[in-house]
Design a protein around this motif. Structure first.
Motif, PDB file in Angstrom:
ATOM      1  N   ALA A  21       0.811  -1.215   0.000  1.00  0.00           N
ATOM      2  CA  ALA A  21       0.000   0.000   0.000  1.00  0.00           C
ATOM      3  C   ALA A  21       0.845   1.267   0.000  1.00  0.00           C
ATOM      4  CB  ALA A  21      -0.930   0.007   1.213  1.00  0.00           C
ATOM      5  N   GLY A  22       2.136   1.138   0.241  1.00  0.00           N
ATOM      6  CA  GLY A  22       3.022   2.291   0.243  1.00  0.00           C
ATOM      7  C   GLY A  22       3.085   3.044   1.550  1.00  0.00           C
ATOM      8  N   THR A  23       2.497   2.481   2.606  1.00  0.00           N
ATOM      9  CA  THR A  23       2.527   3.177   3.900  1.00  0.00           C
ATOM     10  C   THR A  23       3.791   2.864   4.691  1.00  0.00           C
ATOM     11  OG1 THR A  23       1.227   1.412   4.925  1.00  0.00           O
ATOM     12  CG2 THR A  23       0.015   3.289   4.047  1.00  0.00           C
ATOM     13  N   VAL A  24       4.541   1.853   4.275  1.00  0.00           N
ATOM     14  CA  VAL A  24       5.838   1.530   4.860  1.00  0.00           C
ATOM     15  C   VAL A  24       6.864   1.537   3.734  1.00  0.00           C
ATOM     16  CG1 VAL A  24       7.238  -0.273   5.962  1.00  0.00           C
ATOM     17  CG2 VAL A  24       4.927   0.196   6.799  1.00  0.00           C
ATOM     18  N   ARG A  25       7.943   2.279   3.923  1.00  0.00           N
ATOM     19  CA  ARG A  25       8.988   2.417   2.905  1.00  0.00           C
ATOM     20  C   ARG A  25      10.061   1.336   3.082  1.00  0.00           C
ATOM     21  NH1 ARG A  25       8.012   8.019   1.849  1.00  0.00           N
ATOM     22  NH2 ARG A  25       5.724   8.065   1.651  1.00  0.00           N
ATOM     23  N   VAL A  58      -1.383  -3.593  11.744  1.00  0.00           N
ATOM     24  CA  VAL A  58      -2.766  -3.666  11.256  1.00  0.00           C
ATOM     25  C   VAL A  58      -3.216  -2.300  10.745  1.00  0.00           C
ATOM     26  CG1 VAL A  58      -5.163  -4.069  11.932  1.00  0.00           C
ATOM     27  CG2 VAL A  58      -3.374  -5.617  12.731  1.00  0.00           C
ATOM     28  N   HIS A  59      -2.919  -1.262  11.500  1.00  0.00           N
ATOM     29  CA  HIS A  59      -3.327   0.080  11.081  1.00  0.00           C
ATOM     30  C   HIS A  59      -2.534   0.565   9.876  1.00  0.00           C
ATOM     31  CE1 HIS A  59      -5.627   0.158  14.774  1.00  0.00           C
ATOM     32  NE2 HIS A  59      -6.181   1.285  14.377  1.00  0.00           N
ATOM     33  N   ALA A  60      -1.259   0.246   9.816  1.00  0.00           N
ATOM     34  CA  ALA A  60      -0.461   0.642   8.658  1.00  0.00           C
ATOM     35  C   ALA A  60      -0.974  -0.017   7.384  1.00  0.00           C
ATOM     36  CB  ALA A  60       1.003   0.283   8.880  1.00  0.00           C
ATOM     37  N   ALA A  61      -1.558  -1.207   7.522  1.00  0.00           N
ATOM     38  CA  ALA A  61      -2.080  -1.915   6.358  1.00  0.00           C
ATOM     39  C   ALA A  61      -3.298  -1.232   5.751  1.00  0.00           C
ATOM     40  CB  ALA A  61      -2.439  -3.352   6.737  1.00  0.00           C
ATOM     41  N   GLY A  62      -3.995  -0.394   6.536  1.00  0.00           N
ATOM     42  CA  GLY A  62      -5.223   0.159   5.990  1.00  0.00           C
ATOM     43  C   GLY A  62      -5.566   1.580   6.350  1.00  0.00           C
ATOM     44  N   HIS A  63      -4.718   2.251   7.146  1.00  0.00           N
ATOM     45  CA  HIS A  63      -5.109   3.570   7.639  1.00  0.00           C
ATOM     46  C   HIS A  63      -4.064   4.653   7.425  1.00  0.00           C
ATOM     47  CE1 HIS A  63      -8.796   2.019   9.426  1.00  0.00           C
ATOM     48  NE2 HIS A  63      -8.089   1.007   9.896  1.00  0.00           N
ATOM     49  N   GLY A  64      -3.143   4.437   6.504  1.00  0.00           N
ATOM     50  CA  GLY A  64      -2.320   5.560   6.095  1.00  0.00           C
ATOM     51  C   GLY A  64      -0.889   5.565   6.588  1.00  0.00           C
ATOM     52  N   ARG A  65      -0.162   6.518   6.016  1.00  0.00           N
ATOM     53  CA  ARG A  65       1.276   6.644   6.205  1.00  0.00           C
ATOM     54  C   ARG A  65       1.674   6.912   7.663  1.00  0.00           C
ATOM     55  NH1 ARG A  65       6.366   5.422   5.644  1.00  0.00           N
ATOM     56  NH2 ARG A  65       7.803   7.187   5.554  1.00  0.00           N
ATOM     57  N   SER A  66       0.859   7.639   8.411  1.00  0.00           N
ATOM     58  CA  SER A  66       1.241   7.955   9.787  1.00  0.00           C
ATOM     59  C   SER A  66       1.443   6.687  10.610  1.00  0.00           C
ATOM     60  CB  SER A  66       0.183   8.855  10.453  1.00  0.00           C
ATOM     61  OG  SER A  66      -1.058   8.189  10.557  1.00  0.00           O
ATOM     62  N   TYR A  67       0.660   5.664  10.329  1.00  0.00           N
ATOM     63  CA  TYR A  67       0.809   4.412  11.065  1.00  0.00           C
ATOM     64  C   TYR A  67       2.045   3.643  10.599  1.00  0.00           C
ATOM     65  CZ  TYR A  67      -3.686   5.265  13.193  1.00  0.00           C
ATOM     66  OH  TYR A  67      -4.709   5.818  13.915  1.00  0.00           O
ATOM     67  N   GLY A  68       2.405   3.799   9.338  1.00  0.00           N
ATOM     68  CA  GLY A  68       3.658   3.209   8.887  1.00  0.00           C
ATOM     69  C   GLY A  68       4.843   3.805   9.610  1.00  0.00           C
TER      70      GLY A  68
END
Length: 263
Positions: free
Chosen positions: A129-133, A240-250
């Motif tokens: 999803a691009g929320t974790v680099r 779990v949140h990084a998987a579906g709720h945006g970059r801040s959680y990543g």
């Protein structure tokens, strides 16, 4: 008493049966936390006891903490195990956190289960999803490798976890705290405590004080340094949140991984 009804015609088959099984399993813990009552389960929904909410109080928080310790002490069959008897039910022991599936396991060691089944599956979704680099992914995988190797394992037996114990699933009623929406499974009790801290539960210090007292009373005091290990146990909900709720959680997931690596 009026009910609270949840309906979702798009829910996976067995989704609400799994919720009801988790609620029943948690409610069966002797002296444990109060769990919302199930009135009816349907293929596309569930009817629950209605909880009239009031303002949180320190006394209710301390009582809840003590009850939560007794819920955890009721135990589970293994790390990753579904509620007792769930394997033989139509939903086959499938677990969920929110709408996302959770893997069931029968692991004797906590770390291998936690890294493999509670962090890495959601990390992979977050990366896509691009929320974790890329650099963050490497650190998160390094932290998971340490966990899987048993660096944070101990001799505690599997605890009976709520599994999604963020503040939104902690309802404050006139009769005390009522828990809803579990992802109930066998795990490490520090994971529930870390999730309570993640989004800021009211009177968390009193919850923890009540927990620690009751844990000592049942002969299972929290191990030294448990607060230092909070980042380890927050990797799962943050993934779990990084998987579906945006970059801040990543970013938060990567930070928790860095702090895990520093331990």
């Amino acid at each position: 008493m009026p009910s609270f009804s949840k309906r979702d015609t798009d829910a996976p088959a067995g989704f609400f049966e799994a919720e009801a099984a988790g609620l029943a399993w948690l409610a069966s813990a002797p002296g444990g936390a109060r769990i919302v009552g199930v009135e009816r389960v349907l293929p596309d929904g569930i009817d629950l006891e209605r909880v009239d909410e009031v303002a949180p109080t320190p006394a209710a928080a301390q009582t809840f903490g003590a009850a939560l310790a007794r819920t955890h002490a009721a135990g589970a069959a293994a790390f990753g195990s579904p509620p007792d008897g769930a394997d033989g039910r139509p939903f086959g022991g499938q677990l969920y956190i929110g709408r996302r599936p959770l893997v069931s396991a029968r692991q004797t060691g906590w770390g291998q289960f936690y890294a493999r089944d509670r962090v890495l599956p959601f990390l992979e979704i977050a990366v896509r999803a691009g929320t974790v680099r890329a650099g963050e992914e490497r650190d998160i995988r390094r932290a998971c490798a340490r966990i899987a190797e048993g660096d944070f394992d101990d001799t505690e037996p599997p605890a009976r976890l709520h599994g999604d114990l963020w503040t939104g699933n902690v309802l404050w009623s006139a009769d005390g705290v009522v828990l809803i929406d579990p992802a109930a499974h066998g795990g490490h009790r520090e994971t529930d405590l870390a999730m309570l801290a993640l989004f800021g539960c009211p009177y968390l210090d009193r919850i923890e004080a009540g927990y620690e007292t009751a844990a000592r009373d049942v002969g299972m005091p929290l191990r030294d340094g448990w607060r230092d290990r909070v980042p380890v146990h927050q990797l799962h909900p943050l993934a779990v949140h990084a998987a579906g709720h945006g970059r801040s959680y990543g970013l938060a997931l990567a930070d928790a991984a860095e702090r895990t690596l520093e331990l």
